[in-house]
Write an enzyme that holds these catalytic residues in place. Structure first.
Site, PDB file in Angstrom:
ATOM      1  N   GLY A   1       0.814  -1.212   0.000  1.00  0.00           N
ATOM      2  CA  GLY A   1       0.000   0.000   0.000  1.00  0.00           C
ATOM      3  C   GLY A   1       0.847   1.262   0.000  1.00  0.00           C
ATOM      4  O   GLY A   1       2.009   1.281  -0.423  1.00  0.00           O
ATOM      5  N   SER A   2       0.262   2.340   0.511  1.00  0.00           N
ATOM      6  CA  SER A   2       0.813   3.688   0.336  1.00  0.00           C
ATOM      7  C   SER A   2       2.163   3.923   0.983  1.00  0.00           C
ATOM      8  O   SER A   2       2.807   4.949   0.710  1.00  0.00           O
ATOM      9  CB  SER A   2      -0.187   4.723   0.879  1.00  0.00           C
ATOM     10  N   VAL A   3       2.621   3.026   1.810  1.00  0.00           N
ATOM     11  CA  VAL A   3       3.959   3.166   2.389  1.00  0.00           C
ATOM     12  C   VAL A   3       5.005   3.250   1.280  1.00  0.00           C
ATOM     13  O   VAL A   3       6.051   3.904   1.427  1.00  0.00           O
ATOM     14  CB  VAL A   3       4.228   1.989   3.361  1.00  0.00           C
TER      15      VAL A   3
ATOM     16  N   LYS B   1       4.798   4.863  -1.452  1.00  0.00           N
ATOM     17  CA  LYS B   1       4.843   6.196  -2.074  1.00  0.00           C
ATOM     18  C   LYS B   1       6.129   6.926  -1.709  1.00  0.00           C
ATOM     19  O   LYS B   1       6.695   7.660  -2.542  1.00  0.00           O
ATOM     20  CB  LYS B   1       3.625   7.010  -1.644  1.00  0.00           C
TER      21      LYS B   1
END
Length: 446
Positions: A185-187, A189
């Protein structure tokens, strides 16, 4: 007269022969017994069981994690680091370090792991509390020393008591921190932005148009956290904008991002000595515009918690990847991934992500950390589930001069499953234990 004499003599002769035969038989039996006694060793003791010596397994802080001979192996700390320590059977090691280093331990050599039992116990306790509170399926966390790569904790819960390993389901034996692969997931980014900064394709303050949703490469990309219609790169991280990430990776050749993800350690096993997962990172030839965008915000690729910690450690460690190390004295390596300037810029931005967004959930008063949360839907039966999520966090402490890098993953929480709700507070509690155990003073800021 003579006739009677001969009959008496015959009787006496017959009786004498019988007596002689009886005496001969008795003598033979006595002789046989005597010979049998001579053949047997005097005062023979019952056979003793064979005892196979085995070297002890120790922690970096001097605790015995496993000790005693093979046939009477004991684990004084019970469930502490159980999937890493492992256990033995009648012929040798069956799981964990007991199996991976069976040869050395079987020769009587001592083996010292980099684990600190105080840190390991604290991390396991925090994870167990979180799993119980949210009714999650399982959780894992890794704590790395930023400069050395030494793993001071690698926890997977629920765990099991090593002294009673046959009584628990085999899935409890699994070293999930090193083996379980999941979409983070967004980690991710933060790692994507670092790559693009390093390539000169963006700056922390470059401005992008960022509506709350966008049609991109034939799909609708949505954001969750409300934000302004224009965001700078640092704000794309702050608001965790998927739309913003599509703007960042637009027109970036797939080979560029693939090269950085590979350098972070994605798609390849960690050479730890114990089995580790590879994770999934497809060849750049198989990427399309949509798949590159989704990978940029953490979907379509998989990692382990160990890989995630090692990747975030690049940001903490001045741009250099340091191979995680579990055995004291084992060789390790490093490689340059980012410039020192890029790494410093990322630490500053990730401190802002925490300080301006979830400070109370991820940071202790008086201390400064950097990090990024993630929440990813889990694929169940080939489709993304609307009920099962992975909650993740990658970060470091202190933000200015990191000493420890921490990665967290919790799967299947029934409540508080968002990364900011679940993984960030776990990070805060883990770093609280680290700062206390190492007597780290409050810092003025990054």
């Amino acid at each position: 007269m003579p006739h009677s004499f001969f009959r008496a003599s015959d009787y006496q002769l017959s009786r004498r022969a019988s007596v002689i035969a009886f005496l001969a038989l008795v003598s033979f039996m006595i002789l046989a017994v005597a010979l049998a006694k001579l053949a047997a060793p005097p005062n023979a003791a019952p056979a003793r069981p064979v005892v196979t010596a085995r070297g002890p397994l120790l922690s970096a802080d001097g605790r015995i994690l496993a000790g005693g001979p093979l046939q009477a192996r004991r684990y004084p700390h019970g469930s502490l680091a159980a999937p890493i320590v492992g256990f033995v059977g009648a012929s040798g090691g069956l799981e964990g370090a007991e199996r991976a280093y069976d040869g050395r331990l079987g020769r009587g050599e001592a083996l010292t792991l980099t684990l600190d039992t105080r840190v390991q116990a604290a991390v396991e306790r925090v994870l167990e509390d979180a799993v119980r509170r949210t009714d999650a399926q399982f959780a894992s966390a890794v704590v790395m020393e930023t400069r050395t790569g030494n793993l001071t904790a690698m926890a997977s819960v629920p765990g099991f008591d090593l002294n009673r390993w046959p009584q628990v389901p085999p899935d409890r034996w699994r070293n999930r921190a090193a083996l379980d692969e999941y979409e983070p997931g967004s980690v991710v980014k933060a790692l994507t932005v670092a790559a693009l900064l390093n390539e000169g394709r963006t700056t922390p303050d470059t401005v992008y148009d960022t509506p709350m949703w966008r049609r991109y490469a034939g799909a609708t990309i949505n954001d969750i956290v409300p934000h302004p219609g224009q965001l700078r790169t640092r704000q794309i991280l702050r608001y965790s904008s998927n739309v913003g990430m599509t703007r960042l990776v637009e027109d970036v050749p797939p080979e560029v991002l693939h090269r950085y993800f590979s350098a972070y350690g994605f798609g390849r096993p960690v050479r730890l000595g114990l089995p580790t997962g590879d994770g999934l990172l497809r060849d750049p030839e198989d990427w399309g515009a949509l798949s590159q965008a989704t990978m940029a915000f953490g979907q379509g690729l998989t990692v382990t918690t160990l890989q995630l910690a090692a990747a975030f450690n690049v940001l903490a460690n001045g741009g250099r990847y340091v191979a995680p190390r579990l055995v004291v004295g084992a060789p390790t390596g490093s490689r340059a991934v980012l410039s020192r300037a890029t790494a410093a810029s990322m630490r500053e931005m990730l401190h802002g992500v925490i300080d301006e967004g979830i400070r109370a959930k991820a940071e202790l008063p008086g201390y400064h950390v950097g990090g990024k949360t993630g929440t990813a839907q889990v694929a169940v039966d080939g489709r993304y589930s609307g009920e099962v999520f992975s909650s993740t966090f990658g970060g470091f402490v202190p933000a200015g001069q990191p000493r420890f890098t921490v990665a967290v993953m919790v799967r299947g929480a029934k409540r508080e499953y968002q990364g900011s709700q679940l993984a960030a507070p776990i990070f805060r509690d883990v770093t609280s234990a680290l700062l206390s155990l190492h007597a780290v003073r409050p810092d003025p800021g990054p």
